[in-house]
Design a protein around this motif. Structure first.
Motif, PDB file in Angstrom:
ATOM      1  N   LYS A   1      -1.928   6.875   7.365  1.00 49.95           N
ATOM      2  CA  LYS A   1      -2.979   6.425   6.456  1.00 49.95           C
ATOM      3  C   LYS A   1      -2.298   5.808   5.241  1.00 49.95           C
ATOM      4  O   LYS A   1      -1.396   6.407   4.650  1.00 49.95           O
ATOM      5  CB  LYS A   1      -3.858   7.595   6.020  1.00 49.95           C
TER       6      LYS A   1
ATOM      7  N   GLY B   1      -7.088   2.788  -3.310  1.00 48.51           N
ATOM      8  CA  GLY B   1      -8.139   3.754  -3.025  1.00 48.51           C
ATOM      9  C   GLY B   1      -8.844   3.530  -1.700  1.00 48.51           C
ATOM     10  O   GLY B   1      -9.557   4.403  -1.218  1.00 48.51           O
ATOM     11  N   ILE B   2      -8.666   2.378  -1.104  1.00 51.11           N
ATOM     12  CA  ILE B   2      -9.219   2.117   0.228  1.00 51.11           C
ATOM     13  C   ILE B   2      -8.165   2.554   1.238  1.00 51.11           C
ATOM     14  O   ILE B   2      -7.036   2.055   1.223  1.00 51.11           O
ATOM     15  CB  ILE B   2      -9.575   0.632   0.409  1.00 51.11           C
ATOM     16  N   ILE B   3      -8.526   3.501   2.095  1.00 49.70           N
ATOM     17  CA  ILE B   3      -7.585   4.083   3.044  1.00 49.70           C
ATOM     18  C   ILE B   3      -7.779   3.436   4.415  1.00 49.70           C
ATOM     19  O   ILE B   3      -8.900   3.372   4.929  1.00 49.70           O
ATOM     20  CB  ILE B   3      -7.797   5.611   3.169  1.00 49.70           C
ATOM     21  N   LYS B   4      -6.677   2.974   4.992  1.00 50.58           N
ATOM     22  CA  LYS B   4      -6.700   2.361   6.321  1.00 50.58           C
ATOM     23  C   LYS B   4      -5.634   3.006   7.193  1.00 50.58           C
ATOM     24  O   LYS B   4      -4.581   3.418   6.702  1.00 50.58           O
ATOM     25  CB  LYS B   4      -6.409   0.856   6.241  1.00 50.58           C
TER      26      LYS B   4
ATOM     27  N   GLY C   1       0.845  -1.186   0.000  1.00 48.27           N
ATOM     28  CA  GLY C   1       0.000   0.000   0.000  1.00 48.27           C
ATOM     29  C   GLY C   1       0.877   1.231   0.000  1.00 48.27           C
ATOM     30  O   GLY C   1       2.064   1.162   0.339  1.00 48.27           O
TER      31      GLY C   1
ATOM     32  N   SER D   1      -3.024   3.761   1.511  1.00 49.40           N
ATOM     33  CA  SER D   1      -4.011   3.496   0.464  1.00 49.40           C
ATOM     34  C   SER D   1      -3.746   2.143  -0.176  1.00 49.40           C
ATOM     35  O   SER D   1      -2.635   1.851  -0.619  1.00 49.40           O
ATOM     36  CB  SER D   1      -3.940   4.586  -0.605  1.00 49.40           C
ATOM     37  N   PHE D   2      -4.798   1.348  -0.220  1.00 44.82           N
ATOM     38  CA  PHE D   2      -4.776   0.056  -0.903  1.00 44.82           C
ATOM     39  C   PHE D   2      -5.754   0.165  -2.071  1.00 44.82           C
ATOM     40  O   PHE D   2      -6.938  -0.131  -1.922  1.00 44.82           O
ATOM     41  CB  PHE D   2      -5.194  -1.074   0.039  1.00 44.82           C
TER      42      PHE D   2
END
Length: 76
Positions: A24, A29-32, A7, A26-27
């Motif tokens: 933060k 567009g999915i942010i964790k 990511g 990004s995978f």
């Protein structure tokens, strides 16, 4: 089987205690929010390998992209 994913770090949340460093990531567009304690030298824009919420290493963009392509081809 264990799975670690690449990511891209999009922001850092500094902490006075390096063991509590998070950021933060990004995978696609999915942010964790991920623990960055194991990679305290990480910078925004770097790619990291993440396993169970912990960034365990920094990788170059080419290696990260190759892994993402391989995972997509496998349907993951």
């Amino acid at each position: 089987m264990c799975l670690a994913l690449p990511g891209q770090v999009v922001s850092l949340m500094p902490n006075s205690d390096p063991l509590l460093l998070t950021g933060k990531v990004s995978f696609g567009g999915i942010i964790k929010t991920i623990s960055l304690a194991y990679v305290p030298e990480v910078k925004v824009g770097d790619y990291v390998i993440v396993h169970v919420g912990f960034a365990i290493s920094i990788v170059d963009e080419e290696a990260a992209q190759e892994t993402l392509i391989d995972l997509a081809e496998m349907g993951v």
